[in-house]
Design a protein around this motif. Structure first.
Motif, PDB file in Angstrom:
ATOM      1  N   ASN A   1       0.815  -1.223   0.000  1.00 57.51           N
ATOM      2  CA  ASN A   1       0.000   0.000   0.000  1.00 57.51           C
ATOM      3  C   ASN A   1       0.845   1.268   0.000  1.00 57.51           C
ATOM      4  O   ASN A   1       0.396   2.330   0.438  1.00 57.51           O
ATOM      5  N   THR A   2       2.078   1.162  -0.454  1.00 63.36           N
ATOM      6  CA  THR A   2       2.951   2.333  -0.462  1.00 63.36           C
ATOM      7  C   THR A   2       2.495   3.341  -1.512  1.00 63.36           C
ATOM      8  O   THR A   2       2.267   3.008  -2.663  1.00 63.36           O
ATOM      9  N   SER A   3       2.355   4.598  -1.121  1.00 67.37           N
ATOM     10  CA  SER A   3       1.935   5.651  -2.045  1.00 67.37           C
ATOM     11  C   SER A   3       3.143   6.211  -2.768  1.00 67.37           C
ATOM     12  O   SER A   3       4.289   5.998  -2.378  1.00 67.37           O
ATOM     13  N   HIS A   4       2.855   6.966  -3.848  1.00 66.16           N
ATOM     14  CA  HIS A   4       3.951   7.558  -4.617  1.00 66.16           C
ATOM     15  C   HIS A   4       4.702   8.596  -3.806  1.00 66.16           C
ATOM     16  O   HIS A   4       5.853   8.911  -4.091  1.00 66.16           O
TER      17      HIS A   4
ATOM     18  N   LYS B   1      10.741   7.789  -2.400  1.00 61.47           N
ATOM     19  CA  LYS B   1      12.138   7.990  -2.022  1.00 61.47           C
ATOM     20  C   LYS B   1      12.526   7.099  -0.848  1.00 61.47           C
ATOM     21  O   LYS B   1      13.610   6.505  -0.839  1.00 61.47           O
ATOM     22  N   GLU B   2      11.614   7.003   0.128  1.00 55.20           N
ATOM     23  CA  GLU B   2      11.879   6.136   1.273  1.00 55.20           C
ATOM     24  C   GLU B   2      11.940   4.671   0.851  1.00 55.20           C
ATOM     25  O   GLU B   2      12.754   3.882   1.349  1.00 55.20           O
TER      26      GLU B   2
ATOM     27  N   VAL C   1      15.037  -0.300  -0.263  1.00 56.60           N
ATOM     28  CA  VAL C   1      15.407  -1.361  -1.206  1.00 56.60           C
ATOM     29  C   VAL C   1      16.926  -1.495  -1.271  1.00 56.60           C
ATOM     30  O   VAL C   1      17.474  -2.602  -1.273  1.00 56.60           O
ATOM     31  N   VAL C   2      17.628  -0.356  -1.309  1.00 60.32           N
ATOM     32  CA  VAL C   2      19.088  -0.370  -1.339  1.00 60.32           C
ATOM     33  C   VAL C   2      19.638  -0.969  -0.048  1.00 60.32           C
ATOM     34  O   VAL C   2      20.565  -1.784  -0.065  1.00 60.32           O
TER      35      VAL C   2
END
Length: 249
Positions: A21-24, A28-29, A34-35
């Motif tokens: 459910n991550t919004s646009h 950046k977060e 992911v990195v």
């Protein structure tokens, strides 16, 4: 590559399950995390190899002779740890055609101060009775419990079973794949970069790493084979792009 495909699948599962459910606005977060998770996976792989090396030390006894195939980071970790613990043992490794990755691995084993001998892939049956056990890595583990590894592993496992030699596989958990092959053709057995890999392995091998062949090997025989290869060039095609096989459980 099979290991990379397995890690990527696990990585995607982590991202999608945790961030459905991550919004646009939080992209950046998400990129940052992911990195960070990527570095976490690399660190976990290194820790896994060290953990396996400590557990596998029990199988390496003083005076033992180990047969291995191709180059495996986990196998090298096991050998290095055993050497650091004061174990004295010998290693026999196959040349591992067509990539010749065994030659590069032999160089690394030599640098660890471990006596090593390189043999032809076709000489496994000749040396199998002189070893105490077989130790190999794996590019992937299937759902059935079989392994996918450099070609030649399957025949080595068959010979080890025939001669009642223990056959051990050391592999990290992130190489477990959700595939269920039934035949050799059900696995991705070709690499587009097989030629490049073979050239890299040849360049990495030292001149003081010698290949041990049977007693029938001679300059005359080698010359005849080379002549035959030239005469048959264009008539016969040698399959040298099959770089891995499947060893069932």
């Amino acid at each position: 590559a099979i290991p990379l495909n397995s890690v990527c699948n696990q990585f995607k599962m982590f991202v999608f399950r945790r961030h459905q459910n991550t919004s646009h606005a939080k992209i950046k977060e998400l990129k940052k995390e992911v990195v960070e998770r990527g570095y976490f996976f690399v660190d976990r792989a290194k820790k896994a190899r060290r953990f396996i090396a400590r557990k596998a030390e029990f199988f390496v006894r003083d005076g033992s002779t180990i047969l291995t195939h191709s180059r495996s980071s986990v196998v090298l970790s096991v050998l290095k740890h055993a050497k650091e613990q004061g174990k004295r043992f010998n290693v026999i490794i196959t040349k591992t055609e067509p990539s010749q990755s065994g030659m590069a691995a032999a160089k690394e084993i030599q640098q660890l101060g471990i006596p090593v001998k390189v043999v032809l892939d076709s000489s496994v049956a000749v040396v199998i009775d002189t070893v105490d056990f077989v130790l190999v890595g794996a590019e992937g583990v299937t759902e059935s419990g079989g392994i996918i590894n450099r070609i030649g592993t399957y025949q080595m496992a068959i010979l080890a079973k025939t001669r009642t030699k223990p056959f051990y596989v050391v592999v990290e958990s992130h190489k477990f794949n959700r595939i269920y092959p039934l035949t050799q053709n059900d696995i991705p057995w070709k690499d587009k970069s097989a030629n490049e890999e073979m050239l890299d392995a040849k360049q990495a091998a030292d001149d003081d790493v010698h290949v041990i062949a049977d007693d029938n090997d001679s300059k005359g025989v080698n010359g005849t084979v080379s002549k035959m290869e030239k005469e048959l060039d264009g008539l016969l095609k040698v399959e040298n792009d099959r770089v891995r096989d499947y060893t069932p459980p």
